[in-house]
Design a protein around this motif. Structure first.
Motif, PDB file in Angstrom:
ATOM      1  N   ASP A 167     100.072 163.511  35.790  1.00 40.47           N
ATOM      2  CA  ASP A 167     101.091 163.811  36.791  1.00 40.47           C
ATOM      3  C   ASP A 167     100.544 163.966  38.198  1.00 40.47           C
ATOM      4  O   ASP A 167     101.297 164.271  39.127  1.00 40.47           O
ATOM      5  CB  ASP A 167     101.843 165.083  36.397  1.00 40.47           C
ATOM      6  CG  ASP A 167     102.665 164.896  35.131  1.00 40.47           C
ATOM      7  OD1 ASP A 167     103.150 163.769  34.904  1.00 40.47           O
ATOM      8  OD2 ASP A 167     102.818 165.864  34.370  1.00 40.47           O
ATOM      9  N   THR A 168      99.238 163.777  38.381  1.00 35.67           N
ATOM     10  CA  THR A 168      98.627 163.822  39.710  1.00 35.67           C
ATOM     11  C   THR A 168      97.821 162.547  39.926  1.00 35.67           C
ATOM     12  O   THR A 168      97.426 161.873  38.963  1.00 35.67           O
ATOM     13  CB  THR A 168      97.686 165.024  39.866  1.00 35.67           C
ATOM     14  OG1 THR A 168      96.545 164.849  38.996  1.00 35.67           O
ATOM     15  CG2 THR A 168      98.392 166.333  39.508  1.00 35.67           C
ATOM     16  N   VAL A 209      95.618 160.337  37.211  1.00 33.18           N
ATOM     17  CA  VAL A 209      95.876 158.911  37.037  1.00 33.18           C
ATOM     18  C   VAL A 209      94.586 158.115  37.210  1.00 33.18           C
ATOM     19  O   VAL A 209      94.268 157.228  36.404  1.00 33.18           O
ATOM     20  CB  VAL A 209      96.944 158.420  38.028  1.00 33.18           C
ATOM     21  CG1 VAL A 209      97.049 156.890  37.985  1.00 33.18           C
ATOM     22  CG2 VAL A 209      98.300 159.045  37.714  1.00 33.18           C
ATOM     23  N   ARG A 210      93.824 158.428  38.246  1.00 33.50           N
ATOM     24  CA  ARG A 210      92.573 157.695  38.485  1.00 33.50           C
ATOM     25  C   ARG A 210      91.590 157.899  37.332  1.00 33.50           C
ATOM     26  O   ARG A 210      90.895 156.959  36.927  1.00 33.50           O
ATOM     27  CB  ARG A 210      91.952 158.147  39.808  1.00 33.50           C
ATOM     28  CG  ARG A 210      92.781 157.753  41.023  1.00 33.50           C
ATOM     29  CD  ARG A 210      92.117 158.168  42.336  1.00 33.50           C
ATOM     30  NE  ARG A 210      93.054 158.071  43.441  1.00 33.50           N
ATOM     31  CZ  ARG A 210      93.385 156.935  44.060  1.00 33.50           C
ATOM     32  NH1 ARG A 210      92.826 155.805  43.656  1.00 33.50           N
ATOM     33  NH2 ARG A 210      94.247 156.937  45.055  1.00 33.50           N
ATOM     34  N   LEU A 211      91.563 159.109  36.790  1.00 35.56           N
ATOM     35  CA  LEU A 211      90.678 159.365  35.650  1.00 35.56           C
ATOM     36  C   LEU A 211      91.105 158.531  34.442  1.00 35.56           C
ATOM     37  O   LEU A 211      90.263 157.953  33.744  1.00 35.56           O
ATOM     38  CB  LEU A 211      90.695 160.854  35.296  1.00 35.56           C
ATOM     39  CG  LEU A 211      89.856 161.265  34.078  1.00 35.56           C
ATOM     40  CD1 LEU A 211      88.387 160.898  34.273  1.00 35.56           C
ATOM     41  CD2 LEU A 211      90.005 162.763  33.817  1.00 35.56           C
ATOM     42  N   CYS A 212      92.400 158.464  34.188  1.00 31.00           N
ATOM     43  CA  CYS A 212      92.889 157.667  33.065  1.00 31.00           C
ATOM     44  C   CYS A 212      92.517 156.198  33.223  1.00 31.00           C
ATOM     45  O   CYS A 212      92.123 155.534  32.257  1.00 31.00           O
ATOM     46  CB  CYS A 212      94.407 157.809  32.938  1.00 31.00           C
ATOM     47  SG  CYS A 212      94.965 159.410  32.320  1.00 31.00           S
ATOM     48  N   LEU A 230     101.645 157.959  39.417  1.00 32.85           N
ATOM     49  CA  LEU A 230     101.217 156.918  38.484  1.00 32.85           C
ATOM     50  C   LEU A 230     101.568 155.533  39.002  1.00 32.85           C
ATOM     51  O   LEU A 230     100.801 154.580  38.847  1.00 32.85           O
ATOM     52  CB  LEU A 230     101.868 157.173  37.133  1.00 32.85           C
ATOM     53  CG  LEU A 230     101.634 156.222  35.979  1.00 32.85           C
ATOM     54  CD1 LEU A 230     100.150 155.985  35.763  1.00 32.85           C
ATOM     55  CD2 LEU A 230     102.255 156.783  34.702  1.00 32.85           C
ATOM     56  N   MET A 231     102.712 155.401  39.648  1.00 37.61           N
ATOM     57  CA  MET A 231     103.125 154.111  40.178  1.00 37.61           C
ATOM     58  C   MET A 231     102.393 153.785  41.481  1.00 37.61           C
ATOM     59  O   MET A 231     102.190 152.613  41.809  1.00 37.61           O
ATOM     60  CB  MET A 231     104.639 154.090  40.383  1.00 37.61           C
ATOM     61  CG  MET A 231     105.398 154.259  39.093  1.00 37.61           C
ATOM     62  SD  MET A 231     107.188 154.209  39.297  1.00 37.61           S
ATOM     63  CE  MET A 231     107.414 152.461  39.584  1.00 37.61           C
TER      64      MET A 231
END
Length: 240
Positions: A209-210, A214-217, A233-234
């Motif tokens: 949600d941050t 997102v960058r880590l994922c 995320l978008m």
């Protein structure tokens, strides 16, 4: 590789989760997929709610499986603990068919993350029949924290399945029944992520949600990322 953006329970950060309003707002954002949770009512109608117990989001004790659809439709899933009175009287617990009608009308290309929460073959059979009726079965991932249900989906229907780490599963039947694996941010941020990545399956990571999450994922190799708030995320994948 394309990363699919999935709205968790719709757009759950801003709207009451698992309601048609939440899903409509997620679609308007332009997500690739939505995730939802299926239970059966007392009269065997598939309805959408995460917990099954109606207290958290509706403020009324009891379980969906013990209520008829008519009784469920009297509930107000406005999630007062999170949103106060903002959505009071504006939302209802949707049936699965109501969601499918919404998707057909607004985003028939949408991918569907179908979480089976009532761990019965009957629930699977009813859900799959409805998805096939609407022509959406091929656009689905099926999720469950129950290995027997994952195996049933794969053996009977050849469904695209996503399970979770064995330590989180009930009735674990082995990873051979998974097409993909779902990892929470708790796993993504731990050394265990490498262990599950080494299994060689696509990874669905949740809930990011941050922008940092997102960058880590993305760094960890996600194929699909789920978020309660899809906006970061978008934004991030479009920059990479």
């Amino acid at each position: 590789m394309k990363i699919y953006v999935e709205g968790h329970r719709g757009f759950g950060a801003e709207y009451p989760e698992n309601t048609l309003l939440s899903y409509e707002k997620a679609m308007e954002l332009g997500v690739d997929a939505i995730e939802f949770d299926i239970w059966l009512s007392k009269d065997k109608v598939p309805v959408l709610m995460h917990d099954g117990d109606t207290m958290r989001t509706c403020g009324v004790p009891g379980h969906l499986r013990d209520k008829t659809l008519a009784e469920i439709k009297e509930l107000d899933p406005c999630f007062r603990d999170k949103f106060g009175e903002k959505f009071a009287g504006q939302v209802k617990v949707p049936t699965f068919r109501e969601l499918l009608d919404l998707v057909k009308a607004k985003r028939p290309d949408l991918k569907l993350g179908v979480e089976i929460k009532e761990y019965t073959e009957e629930t699977v059979d009813i859900a799959v029949a409805m998805l096939k009726e609407y022509g959406f079965f091929e656009n689905c991932w099926f999720y469950a924290f129950n290995g027997r249900i994952i195996r049933y989906l794969k053996e009977k229907y050849g469904a695209r399945t996503m399970g979770y780490p064995d330590i989180q599963m009930r009735e674990f039947c082995g990873y051979e029944w998974y097409d993909e694996i779902g990892l929470s941010m708790m796993f993504v941020k731990s050394e265990l992520c490498a262990f599950y990545r080494a299994k060689g399956m696509p990874m669905h990571l949740y809930c990011a949600d941050t922008e940092e999450d997102v960058r880590l994922c993305i760094e960890q190799g996600a194929s699909l990322i789920t978020a309660n708030d899809p906006r970061p995320l978008m934004k991030v994948p479009s920059e990479t």
